[in-house]
Design a protein around this motif. Structure first.
Motif, PDB file in Angstrom:
ATOM      1  N   PHE A  72      72.498 -12.125  54.560  1.00  8.06           N
ATOM      2  CA  PHE A  72      72.298 -11.134  55.620  1.00  8.06           C
ATOM      3  C   PHE A  72      71.161 -11.560  56.560  1.00  8.06           C
ATOM      4  O   PHE A  72      71.254 -11.356  57.770  1.00  8.06           O
ATOM      5  CB  PHE A  72      72.012  -9.755  55.032  1.00  8.06           C
ATOM      6  CG  PHE A  72      73.244  -8.939  54.778  1.00  8.06           C
ATOM      7  CD1 PHE A  72      73.892  -8.289  55.813  1.00  8.06           C
ATOM      8  CD2 PHE A  72      73.766  -8.824  53.501  1.00  8.06           C
ATOM      9  CE1 PHE A  72      75.033  -7.537  55.589  1.00  8.06           C
ATOM     10  CE2 PHE A  72      74.905  -8.071  53.256  1.00  8.06           C
ATOM     11  CZ  PHE A  72      75.542  -7.429  54.308  1.00  8.06           C
ATOM     12  N   LEU A  73      70.099 -12.141  56.019  1.00 10.01           N
ATOM     13  CA  LEU A  73      69.005 -12.606  56.874  1.00 10.01           C
ATOM     14  C   LEU A  73      69.481 -13.709  57.817  1.00 10.01           C
ATOM     15  O   LEU A  73      69.121 -13.729  58.997  1.00 10.01           O
ATOM     16  CB  LEU A  73      67.838 -13.127  56.027  1.00 10.01           C
ATOM     17  CG  LEU A  73      66.922 -12.090  55.426  1.00 10.01           C
ATOM     18  CD1 LEU A  73      65.784 -12.767  54.678  1.00 10.01           C
ATOM     19  CD2 LEU A  73      66.362 -11.159  56.476  1.00 10.01           C
ATOM     20  N   LYS A  74      70.276 -14.625  57.293  1.00 16.03           N
ATOM     21  CA  LYS A  74      70.806 -15.704  58.129  1.00 16.03           C
ATOM     22  C   LYS A  74      71.691 -15.133  59.240  1.00 16.03           C
ATOM     23  O   LYS A  74      71.608 -15.564  60.400  1.00 16.03           O
ATOM     24  CB  LYS A  74      71.591 -16.691  57.271  1.00 16.03           C
ATOM     25  CG  LYS A  74      72.084 -17.919  58.004  1.00 16.03           C
ATOM     26  CD  LYS A  74      72.640 -18.908  57.016  1.00 16.03           C
ATOM     27  CE  LYS A  74      73.291 -20.127  57.598  1.00 16.03           C
ATOM     28  NZ  LYS A  74      73.075 -20.510  58.905  1.00 16.03           N
ATOM     29  N   LEU A  75      72.514 -14.149  58.896  1.00 17.83           N
ATOM     30  CA  LEU A  75      73.365 -13.505  59.896  1.00 17.83           C
ATOM     31  C   LEU A  75      72.515 -12.813  60.965  1.00 17.83           C
ATOM     32  O   LEU A  75      72.808 -12.904  62.163  1.00 17.83           O
ATOM     33  CB  LEU A  75      74.303 -12.497  59.228  1.00 17.83           C
ATOM     34  CG  LEU A  75      75.305 -11.797  60.123  1.00 17.83           C
ATOM     35  CD1 LEU A  75      76.305 -12.802  60.688  1.00 17.83           C
ATOM     36  CD2 LEU A  75      76.033 -10.710  59.352  1.00 17.83           C
ATOM     37  N   CYS A  76      71.451 -12.155  60.551  1.00 17.11           N
ATOM     38  CA  CYS A  76      70.555 -11.483  61.506  1.00 17.11           C
ATOM     39  C   CYS A  76      69.884 -12.485  62.442  1.00 17.11           C
ATOM     40  O   CYS A  76      69.705 -12.221  63.632  1.00 17.11           O
ATOM     41  CB  CYS A  76      69.488 -10.676  60.770  1.00 17.11           C
ATOM     42  SG  CYS A  76      70.100  -9.164  60.021  1.00 17.11           S
ATOM     43  N   GLU A  77      69.502 -13.643  61.899  1.00 16.44           N
ATOM     44  CA  GLU A  77      68.864 -14.668  62.728  1.00 16.44           C
ATOM     45  C   GLU A  77      69.834 -15.216  63.766  1.00 16.44           C
ATOM     46  O   GLU A  77      69.447 -15.502  64.902  1.00 16.44           O
ATOM     47  CB  GLU A  77      68.366 -15.817  61.855  1.00 16.44           C
ATOM     48  CG  GLU A  77      67.171 -15.477  61.024  1.00 16.44           C
ATOM     49  CD  GLU A  77      66.808 -16.586  60.048  1.00 16.44           C
ATOM     50  OE1 GLU A  77      67.455 -17.659  60.079  1.00 16.44           O
ATOM     51  OE2 GLU A  77      65.882 -16.380  59.243  1.00 16.44           O
ATOM     52  N   GLU A  78      71.106 -15.356  63.394  1.00 13.23           N
ATOM     53  CA  GLU A  78      72.099 -15.923  64.305  1.00 13.23           C
ATOM     54  C   GLU A  78      72.609 -14.901  65.316  1.00 13.23           C
ATOM     55  O   GLU A  78      73.058 -15.274  66.392  1.00 13.23           O
ATOM     56  CB  GLU A  78      73.284 -16.472  63.506  1.00 13.23           C
ATOM     57  CG  GLU A  78      72.933 -17.662  62.649  1.00 13.23           C
ATOM     58  CD  GLU A  78      74.079 -18.084  61.747  1.00 13.23           C
ATOM     59  OE1 GLU A  78      75.135 -17.416  61.757  1.00 13.23           O
ATOM     60  OE2 GLU A  78      73.914 -19.076  61.025  1.00 13.23           O
ATOM     61  N   TRP A  79      72.560 -13.618  64.959  1.00 10.99           N
ATOM     62  CA  TRP A  79      73.111 -12.581  65.836  1.00 10.99           C
ATOM     63  C   TRP A  79      72.166 -12.373  67.016  1.00 10.99           C
ATOM     64  O   TRP A  79      70.998 -12.050  66.835  1.00 10.99           O
ATOM     65  CB  TRP A  79      73.265 -11.280  65.072  1.00 10.99           C
ATOM     66  CG  TRP A  79      74.286 -10.376  65.681  1.00 10.99           C
ATOM     67  CD1 TRP A  79      74.211  -9.763  66.896  1.00 10.99           C
ATOM     68  CD2 TRP A  79      75.532  -9.999  65.113  1.00 10.99           C
ATOM     69  NE1 TRP A  79      75.334  -9.016  67.115  1.00 10.99           N
ATOM     70  CE2 TRP A  79      76.169  -9.146  66.035  1.00 10.99           C
ATOM     71  CE3 TRP A  79      76.167 -10.292  63.917  1.00 10.99           C
ATOM     72  CZ2 TRP A  79      77.398  -8.582  65.796  1.00 10.99           C
ATOM     73  CZ3 TRP A  79      77.399  -9.722  63.681  1.00 10.99           C
ATOM     74  CH2 TRP A  79      78.014  -8.887  64.603  1.00 10.99           C
ATOM     75  N   PRO A  80      72.647 -12.508  68.236  1.00 14.48           N
ATOM     76  CA  PRO A  80      71.749 -12.362  69.389  1.00 14.48           C
ATOM     77  C   PRO A  80      71.368 -10.905  69.642  1.00 14.48           C
ATOM     78  O   PRO A  80      72.109  -9.994  69.310  1.00 14.48           O
ATOM     79  CB  PRO A  80      72.584 -12.909  70.550  1.00 14.48           C
ATOM     80  CG  PRO A  80      73.996 -12.692  70.132  1.00 14.48           C
ATOM     81  CD  PRO A  80      74.015 -12.821  68.627  1.00 14.48           C
ATOM     82  N   VAL A  81      70.198 -10.729  70.241  1.00 14.92           N
ATOM     83  CA  VAL A  81      69.743  -9.404  70.659  1.00 14.92           C
ATOM     84  C   VAL A  81      69.797  -9.369  72.178  1.00 14.92           C
ATOM     85  O   VAL A  81      69.252 -10.243  72.842  1.00 14.92           O
ATOM     86  CB  VAL A  81      68.303  -9.130  70.165  1.00 14.92           C
ATOM     87  CG1 VAL A  81      67.775  -7.823  70.720  1.00 14.92           C
ATOM     88  CG2 VAL A  81      68.259  -9.121  68.659  1.00 14.92           C
ATOM     89  N   ASP A  82      70.474  -8.372  72.709  1.00 19.46           N
ATOM     90  CA  ASP A  82      70.601  -8.216  74.158  1.00 19.46           C
ATOM     91  C   ASP A  82      69.502  -7.271  74.629  1.00 19.46           C
ATOM     92  O   ASP A  82      69.559  -6.066  74.386  1.00 19.46           O
ATOM     93  CB  ASP A  82      71.985  -7.674  74.505  1.00 19.46           C
ATOM     94  CG  ASP A  82      72.273  -7.679  75.992  1.00 19.46           C
ATOM     95  OD1 ASP A  82      71.344  -7.965  76.776  1.00 19.46           O
ATOM     96  OD2 ASP A  82      73.417  -7.394  76.369  1.00 19.46           O
ATOM     97  N   GLU A  83      68.511  -7.815  75.306  1.00 19.70           N
ATOM     98  CA  GLU A  83      67.363  -7.017  75.747  1.00 19.70           C
ATOM     99  C   GLU A  83      67.737  -5.999  76.818  1.00 19.70           C
ATOM    100  O   GLU A  83      66.998  -5.047  77.045  1.00 19.70           O
ATOM    101  CB  GLU A  83      66.250  -7.929  76.270  1.00 19.70           C
ATOM    102  CG  GLU A  83      65.653  -8.835  75.208  1.00 19.70           C
ATOM    103  CD  GLU A  83      65.000  -8.069  74.072  1.00 19.70           C
ATOM    104  OE1 GLU A  83      64.470  -6.971  74.305  1.00 19.70           O
ATOM    105  OE2 GLU A  83      65.033  -8.575  72.942  1.00 19.70           O
ATOM    106  N   THR A  84      68.876  -6.195  77.483  1.00 17.55           N
ATOM    107  CA  THR A  84      69.263  -5.243  78.525  1.00 17.55           C
ATOM    108  C   THR A  84      69.834  -3.964  77.937  1.00 17.55           C
ATOM    109  O   THR A  84      70.025  -2.995  78.663  1.00 17.55           O
ATOM    110  CB  THR A  84      70.321  -5.862  79.469  1.00 17.55           C
ATOM    111  OG1 THR A  84      71.508  -6.140  78.737  1.00 17.55           O
ATOM    112  CG2 THR A  84      69.801  -7.122  80.127  1.00 17.55           C
ATOM    113  N   LYS A  85      70.094  -3.948  76.640  1.00 12.81           N
ATOM    114  CA  LYS A  85      70.665  -2.755  75.991  1.00 12.81           C
ATOM    115  C   LYS A  85      69.658  -2.164  75.013  1.00 12.81           C
ATOM    116  O   LYS A  85      69.946  -1.988  73.832  1.00 12.81           O
ATOM    117  CB  LYS A  85      71.959  -3.122  75.263  1.00 12.81           C
ATOM    118  CG  LYS A  85      73.051  -3.568  76.184  1.00 12.81           C
ATOM    119  CD  LYS A  85      74.298  -3.881  75.413  1.00 12.81           C
ATOM    120  CE  LYS A  85      75.396  -4.337  76.322  1.00 12.81           C
ATOM    121  NZ  LYS A  85      76.587  -4.721  75.594  1.00 12.81           N
TER     122      LYS A  85
END
Length: 135
Positions: free
Chosen positions: A9-22
């Motif tokens: 799950f940590l690896k998935l969280c690291e790879e999942w992008p965060v969209d700062e506009t949302k």
């Protein structure tokens, strides 16, 4: 085994992008928050339903890898509105949605909000009315 799930799950969280506009509506940020809640003790967390946890991970991993995009390809990259991906991202940003929300308000509502007394001023009026002696 919980340590392995936690690391996946940590690896998935690291790879999942965060969209700062949302801000406040981003799936990547929500995923990080939920993983932090589910694994409060880190690798030592006891998982009540390991099968459900594995199923959740597999579902999120398929979304992240665009599994369904490749399995069901679209014949053309268009939409009914004809807008591009960049235009959709701009429209769906938190700032743009806030502006649209303000645009949809009627003139009367805007005037009410602008000239309405603040919450503390409302209470002052009530306090003054109640403290006057009746004659």
């Amino acid at each position: 085994m919980a340590a392995g799930r936690y690391r996946r799950f940590l690896k998935l969280c690291e790879e999942w992008p965060v969209d700062e506009t949302k801000r406040g509506r981003d799936l990547g940020a929500y995923l990080r928050q939920r993983v932090a809640q589910a694994f409060r003790e880190g690798e030592n967390t006891q998982i009540a339903e390991p099968e459900a946890c594995d199923q959740m991970y597999e579902s999120l991993a398929r979304l992240h890898s665009n599994y369904y995009k490749h399995k069901y390809p679209r014949p053309r990259d268009t939409s009914f509105s004809g807008l591009s991906l960049e235009e959709y991202k701009l429209i769906l940003s938190t700032d743009a949605l806030g502006e649209f929300k303000d645009m949809n308000k009627g003139m009367w509502k805007k005037l009410q909000e602008r000239f309405a007394p603040r919450s503390s001023e409302k209470h002052k009026g009530w306090d003054q009315a109640l403290s006057r002696p009746r004659t």
